[in-house]
Design a protein around this motif. Sequence first.
Motif, PDB file in Angstrom:
ATOM      1  N   THR A 173      36.345  44.767  48.477  1.00  0.00           N
ATOM      2  CA  THR A 173      36.925  44.597  47.147  1.00  0.00           C
ATOM      3  C   THR A 173      38.407  44.264  47.267  1.00  0.00           C
ATOM      4  O   THR A 173      39.159  44.978  47.923  1.00  0.00           O
ATOM      5  CB  THR A 173      36.736  45.895  46.332  1.00  0.00           C
ATOM      6  OG1 THR A 173      35.341  46.196  46.303  1.00  0.00           O
ATOM      7  CG2 THR A 173      37.270  45.732  44.921  1.00  0.00           C
ATOM      8  N   PHE A 174      38.777  43.162  46.642  1.00  0.00           N
ATOM      9  CA  PHE A 174      40.195  42.783  46.645  1.00  0.00           C
ATOM     10  C   PHE A 174      40.435  41.890  45.435  1.00  0.00           C
ATOM     11  O   PHE A 174      39.484  41.472  44.774  1.00  0.00           O
ATOM     12  CB  PHE A 174      40.572  42.055  47.949  1.00  0.00           C
ATOM     13  CG  PHE A 174      39.860  40.754  48.139  1.00  0.00           C
ATOM     14  CD1 PHE A 174      38.548  40.724  48.633  1.00  0.00           C
ATOM     15  CD2 PHE A 174      40.476  39.541  47.824  1.00  0.00           C
ATOM     16  CE1 PHE A 174      37.877  39.515  48.790  1.00  0.00           C
ATOM     17  CE2 PHE A 174      39.806  38.332  47.988  1.00  0.00           C
ATOM     18  CZ  PHE A 174      38.502  38.314  48.481  1.00  0.00           C
ATOM     19  N   GLY A 175      41.697  41.620  45.167  1.00  0.00           N
ATOM     20  CA  GLY A 175      41.968  40.668  44.091  1.00  0.00           C
ATOM     21  C   GLY A 175      43.153  41.017  43.227  1.00  0.00           C
ATOM     22  O   GLY A 175      43.982  41.855  43.578  1.00  0.00           O
ATOM     23  N   HIS A 176      43.162  40.357  42.073  1.00  0.00           N
ATOM     24  CA  HIS A 176      44.324  40.331  41.194  1.00  0.00           C
ATOM     25  C   HIS A 176      44.259  41.490  40.200  1.00  0.00           C
ATOM     26  O   HIS A 176      43.934  41.293  39.029  1.00  0.00           O
ATOM     27  CB  HIS A 176      44.364  38.995  40.460  1.00  0.00           C
ATOM     28  CG  HIS A 176      43.937  37.810  41.296  1.00  0.00           C
ATOM     29  ND1 HIS A 176      44.715  37.320  42.328  1.00  0.00           N
ATOM     30  CD2 HIS A 176      42.836  37.021  41.266  1.00  0.00           C
ATOM     31  CE1 HIS A 176      44.090  36.264  42.872  1.00  0.00           C
ATOM     32  NE2 HIS A 176      42.951  36.076  42.249  1.00  0.00           N
ATOM     33  N   LEU A 177      44.582  42.708  40.668  1.00  0.00           N
ATOM     34  CA  LEU A 177      44.451  43.869  39.791  1.00  0.00           C
ATOM     35  C   LEU A 177      45.302  43.707  38.535  1.00  0.00           C
ATOM     36  O   LEU A 177      44.904  44.123  37.450  1.00  0.00           O
ATOM     37  CB  LEU A 177      44.851  45.164  40.529  1.00  0.00           C
ATOM     38  CG  LEU A 177      44.697  46.448  39.706  1.00  0.00           C
ATOM     39  CD1 LEU A 177      43.239  46.689  39.309  1.00  0.00           C
ATOM     40  CD2 LEU A 177      45.240  47.656  40.454  1.00  0.00           C
ATOM     41  N   GLY A 178      46.462  43.080  38.687  1.00  0.00           N
ATOM     42  CA  GLY A 178      47.332  42.881  37.535  1.00  0.00           C
ATOM     43  C   GLY A 178      46.698  42.067  36.427  1.00  0.00           C
ATOM     44  O   GLY A 178      47.070  42.189  35.263  1.00  0.00           O
ATOM     45  N   ASP A 179      45.728  41.224  36.767  1.00  0.00           N
ATOM     46  CA  ASP A 179      45.007  40.433  35.762  1.00  0.00           C
ATOM     47  C   ASP A 179      43.650  41.031  35.429  1.00  0.00           C
ATOM     48  O   ASP A 179      42.868  40.422  34.693  1.00  0.00           O
ATOM     49  CB  ASP A 179      44.739  39.007  36.282  1.00  0.00           C
ATOM     50  CG  ASP A 179      45.960  38.365  36.901  1.00  0.00           C
ATOM     51  OD1 ASP A 179      47.050  38.559  36.356  1.00  0.00           O
ATOM     52  OD2 ASP A 179      45.815  37.667  37.924  1.00  0.00           O
ATOM     53  N   GLY A 180      43.331  42.190  36.007  1.00  0.00           N
ATOM     54  CA  GLY A 180      41.997  42.748  35.805  1.00  0.00           C
ATOM     55  C   GLY A 180      40.913  41.942  36.487  1.00  0.00           C
ATOM     56  O   GLY A 180      39.750  42.010  36.112  1.00  0.00           O
TER      57      GLY A 180
END
Lengths: 467, 467
Positions: free
Chosen positions: B376-383
């Motif tokens: 799991t990874f990614g753009h947490l700031g964009d949800g």
Amino acid sequence: MDLISDLRGAIGAERVLTAAADCAPYLTDWRRRYTGTARAVVLPASTAEVATVVTRCARERVAVVPQGGNTGLVGGATPDDSGTAIVLSTRRMSRIRALDCANQTITVEAGCVLQQIQDAARDRDLLFPLSLAAEGSCTIGGNLSTNAGGTQVLRYGNTRDLTLGLEVVLADGQVWDGLRGLRKDNTGYDLKQLFIGAEGTLGVICAATLRLFPAPRATITALAAAASLEQMVALLARVGRAGGPALTAFEVMSASSLRLLAAEHPELRQPFAAVPPWTVLVELSDHDGEAHAIDLLERTLGAALEVGAIDDVAVARSGADSRAMWQLRESIPEAQTRAGGNVKHDVSLTVSAIPAFVASTDARLRAEFDWIEPITFGHLGDGNLHYNIGVARRDALPRLQAEQVRINRIVHDAVHAAGGSISAEHGLGQLKRDDIVRYKSSLEMETMRAIKRALDPFGIMNPGKVL
Amino acid sequence: MDLISDLRGAIGAERVLTAAADCAPYLTDWRRRYTGTARAVVLPASTAEVATVVTRCARERVAVVPQGGNTGLVGGATPDDSGTAIVLSTRRMSRIRALDCANQTITVEAGCVLQQIQDAARDRDLLFPLSLAAEGSCTIGGNLSTNAGGTQVLRYGNTRDLTLGLEVVLADGQVWDGLRGLRKDNTGYDLKQLFIGAEGTLGVICAATLRLFPAPRATITALAAAASLEQMVALLARVGRAGGPALTAFEVMSASSLRLLAAEHPELRQPFAAVPPWTVLVELSDHDGEAHAIDLLERTLGAALEVGAIDDVAVARSGADSRAMWQLRESIPEAQTRAGGNVKHDVSLTVSAIPAFVASTDARLRAEFDWIEPITFGHLGDGNLHYNIGVARRDALPRLQAEQVRINRIVHDAVHAAGGSISAEHGLGQLKRDDIVRYKSSLEMETMRAIKRALDPFGIMNPGKVL
């Protein structure tokens, strides 16, 4: 059963107004340029009730005119004078449904007053940046339906850019639940975009999920003077490089605007000893704090002064100072009203096209009407000018009134020739509905009509507006 | 005359490919999941030529499949296997038509490679912020048609938010000139919004006017470690308050992601002695400069460390350090490929819903498939998470392959139940066209179809995609 009795049974008799005195406030627009009549004014209290009203109107092919705070400037929420329409006011739908701090979103009903949303965000140390003159009485439903702009567009965009989700009652009364709080969602056509800015002609916006932002620690302004709009355009780039997204407003005011303020609002302190040809209000919203913002403005504008890019500068020492500077800018419309009225133009161009547009249009108008005085001010950072034409002497006011249509035509033709828009932030409504046909391609008009037919085949949603 | 001869006569024989070897590169998607056939691949060099091609196809009801850099992830630019369609590649339309520094806009043709646009802006000390893995080969036409997201959405939004104007060839071959560079224009329905993200199903985007921004003086990152996603969500708010719009990325990586990097990319330096449960890459884009950004990160993350809000932190000392940190984050997809593949999910949720979603979906999947390993990874700031399911041991790869459909279903059902989107930034294309019907309301699907019928009544634009 007739429609009115039916609606009374469905949403309550006290929510369906038909007496002339009860209806009157909903039938004339805020600037008192348009007055219509209506079969009734209905005040549903929920999305389900809106759906009930629209379903019944659709069945009988009765026109529905959605209305928010009734502060629009183009007659978009006033019915025609046929007396057949239902005015649907969203005023009773004013609940804030949710505020999600971690997601930085707020979900509100259409009848929420803009200030109520700003305040709810501020209470959680967040910012809802939409800000405009009518914020104490306009509703978010109206802001969404006109894609309202205002004073913070430079950094935060228009209402469209602040919107993540919508709940809409469609023209047949069905409820579309698009009330998502997602920043990324690429699963087909972005339907909400159709309803934003459609001025109620495709459906009734009942609720929205809106973006919030961390509140800046300080907001500080400065005023700078320059001899030309070309210099102001160059200054915008200079301040943008220095401040980046901290630059939240860049509002120009012509010398005529400041002289008008001196005459009509002598209580306001003028920033410079002599009124310069152009004055700009620069606003920084700073997350470091007040001292950082003041320092950045002093350094940036000081350097501009030193190289002769501007002629004078005054940096606010505090938030209170900054609000006083804003008061100058915000008092111009009232000063214009006191001076006896004017011919308003809410136009946008590319920023680079503005200096030549103002110079040539001023000259063109003065050549034809030597008694006019352009009062030019507005959001230069967004390419949006309020290019309002007043009079040099009050006794010319009747001539201004008489020449209004010709003046509009000259200005809008010039805007169109420069690739601009004749309605930057106010919409089309009734006021510019005929004008726009002159400027938009027939292909664009026909494509808009195709969308209208697809979503409102019987043409009941706010007829006579936009299209 | 048959269509192919007709097209050859109209745009040149060398621009109409029919030989199998010439067509092959255009008939299989980048991930090699979809292969189609086509009557021809055409390569128009101008909007007028696109109009010519589409007009002729419309007349004969021949399907048109627009294609940009062919880097899409959902098969949206690959024709079906009927062999009846024309693939319309925009590759030869790669001119930058204008760059307006004062207006901060650039006008580009659809076939411009994203990096070409970034470079053109950088040459003028401006920023075009759209940035994603395929930027060296994807085209802006594809970015627009899929409303591409990428790594800077937190601050600058998706491609939609960067777009001021479009030039589009409609389904009947007419050219809609909506190529405006205006930041405010409220004169009717905002038609460009329909074509953005429509994956070529409503028309062919031929050119666009895009927003540019002042280039920040420095871009500096930090890595922070925490035990839970809840802590990461809280850290996002903390860093947002401190940095405001300077916060341009907030990218999480699970422990499994970093362990995968250690195995597949041992040359990359791991930031912490022991791999923490969650690591986040925080990026500040600073207009003051590098020292200011480093200081702000050290103060903000130092304070978080002091109160136990995070467990460890490493702040980059330079731009080079920062790029090395980004390399970790950007190498995860390649590491996954090296590890033998995975079941990808490009999902978005409200930021607040993410911790519970990950915990419960991890548990649900592990209960059913004890051999999986969520990466799991990614753009947490964009949800927006790339919630990709790999395997704990390589010998489980065949089982992963076999269970792909069930895993997709479990994940997408969970996303939907949490109010999220099953395609955050990649679109629907062919891959998710059937899935979306399960999750979107029939009213929303029918409204999308009504739009499609209104703009493409014969259904020739990219059939079999999205709808």
